[in-house]
Scaffold this motif. Structure first.
Motif, PDB file in Angstrom:
ATOM      1  N   UNK A 120      -8.284  -5.572  -2.683  1.00 42.97           N
ATOM      2  CA  UNK A 120      -7.357  -6.678  -2.919  1.00 42.97           C
ATOM      3  C   UNK A 120      -6.102  -6.180  -3.639  1.00 42.97           C
ATOM      4  N   UNK A 121      -6.268  -5.243  -4.580  1.00 39.76           N
ATOM      5  CA  UNK A 121      -5.115  -4.677  -5.290  1.00 39.76           C
ATOM      6  C   UNK A 121      -4.207  -3.928  -4.328  1.00 39.76           C
ATOM      7  N   UNK A 122      -4.791  -3.069  -3.490  1.00 40.61           N
ATOM      8  CA  UNK A 122      -3.985  -2.294  -2.545  1.00 40.61           C
ATOM      9  C   UNK A 122      -3.319  -3.191  -1.514  1.00 40.61           C
ATOM     10  N   UNK A 123      -4.051  -4.159  -1.007  1.00 41.10           N
ATOM     11  CA  UNK A 123      -3.478  -5.054  -0.003  1.00 41.10           C
ATOM     12  C   UNK A 123      -2.301  -5.831  -0.591  1.00 41.10           C
ATOM     13  N   UNK A 124      -2.480  -6.376  -1.793  1.00 37.08           N
ATOM     14  CA  UNK A 124      -1.408  -7.117  -2.444  1.00 37.08           C
ATOM     15  C   UNK A 124      -0.183  -6.220  -2.653  1.00 37.08           C
ATOM     16  N   UNK A 125      -0.411  -5.001  -3.134  1.00 38.77           N
ATOM     17  CA  UNK A 125       0.701  -4.093  -3.393  1.00 38.77           C
ATOM     18  C   UNK A 125       1.447  -3.733  -2.111  1.00 38.77           C
ATOM     19  N   UNK A 126       0.713  -3.430  -1.050  1.00 39.05           N
ATOM     20  CA  UNK A 126       1.353  -2.965   0.184  1.00 39.05           C
ATOM     21  C   UNK A 126       1.915  -4.102   1.025  1.00 39.05           C
ATOM     22  N   UNK A 127       1.230  -5.219   1.093  1.00 39.54           N
ATOM     23  CA  UNK A 127       1.661  -6.330   1.951  1.00 39.54           C
ATOM     24  C   UNK A 127       2.609  -7.276   1.223  1.00 39.54           C
ATOM     25  N   UNK A 128       2.182  -7.757   0.064  1.00 32.77           N
ATOM     26  CA  UNK A 128       2.959  -8.774  -0.633  1.00 32.77           C
ATOM     27  C   UNK A 128       4.148  -8.194  -1.398  1.00 32.77           C
ATOM     28  N   UNK A 129       3.948  -7.084  -2.095  1.00 33.25           N
ATOM     29  CA  UNK A 129       5.016  -6.545  -2.932  1.00 33.25           C
ATOM     30  C   UNK A 129       5.912  -5.560  -2.171  1.00 33.25           C
ATOM     31  N   UNK A 130       5.341  -4.586  -1.471  1.00 34.27           N
ATOM     32  CA  UNK A 130       6.137  -3.560  -0.803  1.00 34.27           C
ATOM     33  C   UNK A 130       6.580  -3.983   0.596  1.00 34.27           C
ATOM     34  N   UNK A 131       5.892  -4.961   1.192  1.00 30.07           N
ATOM     35  CA  UNK A 131       6.188  -5.399   2.562  1.00 30.07           C
ATOM     36  C   UNK A 131       6.209  -4.197   3.513  1.00 30.07           C
ATOM     37  N   UNK A 142      -2.493   9.800  -6.718  1.00 29.98           N
ATOM     38  CA  UNK A 142      -3.872   9.533  -7.151  1.00 29.98           C
ATOM     39  C   UNK A 142      -4.674   8.989  -5.985  1.00 29.98           C
ATOM     40  N   UNK A 143      -4.472   9.569  -4.814  1.00 28.01           N
ATOM     41  CA  UNK A 143      -4.984   9.013  -3.564  1.00 28.01           C
ATOM     42  C   UNK A 143      -6.501   9.083  -3.416  1.00 28.01           C
ATOM     43  N   UNK A 144      -7.200   9.776  -4.305  1.00 22.29           N
ATOM     44  CA  UNK A 144      -8.656   9.863  -4.191  1.00 22.29           C
ATOM     45  C   UNK A 144      -9.371   8.901  -5.121  1.00 22.29           C
ATOM     46  N   UNK A 145      -8.625   8.129  -5.904  1.00 28.47           N
ATOM     47  CA  UNK A 145      -9.236   7.127  -6.776  1.00 28.47           C
ATOM     48  C   UNK A 145      -9.546   5.854  -6.003  1.00 28.47           C
ATOM     49  N   UNK A 146     -10.061   4.852  -6.693  1.00 17.76           N
ATOM     50  CA  UNK A 146     -10.451   3.608  -6.040  1.00 17.76           C
ATOM     51  C   UNK A 146      -9.308   2.915  -5.328  1.00 17.76           C
ATOM     52  N   UNK A 147      -8.228   2.614  -6.047  1.00 17.73           N
ATOM     53  CA  UNK A 147      -7.079   1.956  -5.430  1.00 17.73           C
ATOM     54  C   UNK A 147      -6.370   2.913  -4.483  1.00 17.73           C
ATOM     55  N   UNK A 148      -6.340   4.201  -4.809  1.00 17.27           N
ATOM     56  CA  UNK A 148      -5.698   5.177  -3.937  1.00 17.27           C
ATOM     57  C   UNK A 148      -6.358   5.289  -2.577  1.00 17.27           C
ATOM     58  N   UNK A 154      -5.643   1.109   4.052  1.00 12.34           N
ATOM     59  CA  UNK A 154      -4.862  -0.074   4.429  1.00 12.34           C
ATOM     60  C   UNK A 154      -3.499   0.338   4.966  1.00 12.34           C
ATOM     61  N   UNK A 155      -2.869   1.349   4.366  1.00 16.29           N
ATOM     62  CA  UNK A 155      -1.589   1.840   4.871  1.00 16.29           C
ATOM     63  C   UNK A 155      -1.687   2.285   6.317  1.00 16.29           C
ATOM     64  N   UNK A 156      -2.750   3.006   6.649  1.00 13.28           N
ATOM     65  CA  UNK A 156      -2.964   3.439   8.041  1.00 13.28           C
ATOM     66  C   UNK A 156      -3.172   2.231   8.957  1.00 13.28           C
ATOM     67  N   UNK A 157      -3.970   1.258   8.512  1.00 14.81           N
ATOM     68  CA  UNK A 157      -4.205   0.066   9.325  1.00 14.81           C
ATOM     69  C   UNK A 157      -2.927  -0.735   9.550  1.00 14.81           C
ATOM     70  N   UNK A 158      -1.986  -0.639   8.615  1.00 15.33           N
ATOM     71  CA  UNK A 158      -0.707  -1.341   8.746  1.00 15.33           C
ATOM     72  C   UNK A 158       0.299  -0.541   9.575  1.00 15.33           C
ATOM     73  N   UNK A 159      -0.102   0.649  10.027  1.00 17.03           N
ATOM     74  CA  UNK A 159       0.748   1.439  10.911  1.00 17.03           C
ATOM     75  C   UNK A 159       1.691   2.408  10.224  1.00 17.03           C
TER      76      UNK A 159
END
Length: 199
Positions: A120-131, A142-148, A154-159
């Motif tokens: 939910x944190x990553x989705x909100x950051x990438x979709x709602x905040x970063x568009x 920090x791509x190997x942590x939980x949010x990373x 999610x970034x890959x799924x968003x293309x």
């Protein structure tokens, strides 16, 4: 019920497994959940509660076993996940109905117990905040942590073209498995120079 209880502030070794902890009282807008799985996240370790003892566990998944008189969104038997500040490390928890969501049927209880804080944190950051848009480049630090890790997925799924940065080759291998297009080991190479090179 059995519950993992924090009776004194400190590291996780201070937690105690209590065999007969009392069930929380069910309020008018509360849902009681028979916990099948609970997620463990960094905020659980950082948690500070003003009133001891308490049960940590910010996310959990299970089956509704009782509902308050004002609850209209759930019924006994519904499979749900809960996202709150604490209370998930036990056999049965009580949560306000607005912190409870229907569990997707495609997820196991263990999977559902681990999605709310990180995904939910990553989705909100990438979709709602970063568009974030398809075709854009996303750099995840920090791509190997939980949010990373969830941001990579999610970034890959968003293309997006995903560049994952982490501190070891082992962590970066995980990022590749999750879909990262490029990786940067910022322990052995210049993050700034490598990002310039890749972009």
């Amino acid at each position: 019920m059995r519950a993992l209880v924090c009776k004194e502030l400190g590291l996780p070794d201070k937690l105690s497994l209590e065999p007969n902890w009392p069930l929380p009282e069910l309020g008018e807008h509360d849902v009681q959940i028979g916990v099948k799985a609970a997620g463990l996240n960094f905020p659980d370790v950082l948690m500070i509660q003003p009133q001891l003892p308490f049960i940590p566990g910010g996310e959990a998944a299970g089956v509704v076993t009782a509902i308050g008189s004002g609850v209209t969104r759930f019924a006994v038997g519904d499979e749900v996940l809960s996202m709150g500040a604490a209370g998930g490390f036990c056999e049965s928890m009580v949560a306000n109905e607005f912190a409870v969501f229907k569990k997707p049927k495609s997820l196991s209880f263990e999977q559902a117990a681990g999605i709310s804080i990180t995904y939910f944190t990553s989705y909100y950051a990438l979709k709602q905040r970063a568009n974030l848009q398809a075709g854009e480049t996303l750099l995840v630090l920090g791509a190997a942590g939980g949010v990373g890790t969830t941001a990579v997925e999610i970034g890959k799924l968003m293309g997006a073209r995903v560049i994952a940065a982490a501190s070891s080759d082992e962590k970066l291998e995980l990022c590749r498995q999750l879909g990262a297009d490029e990786v940067i080991n910022y322990s052995t190479e210049s993050l700034k120079d490598r990002v310039k090179e890749l972009t």
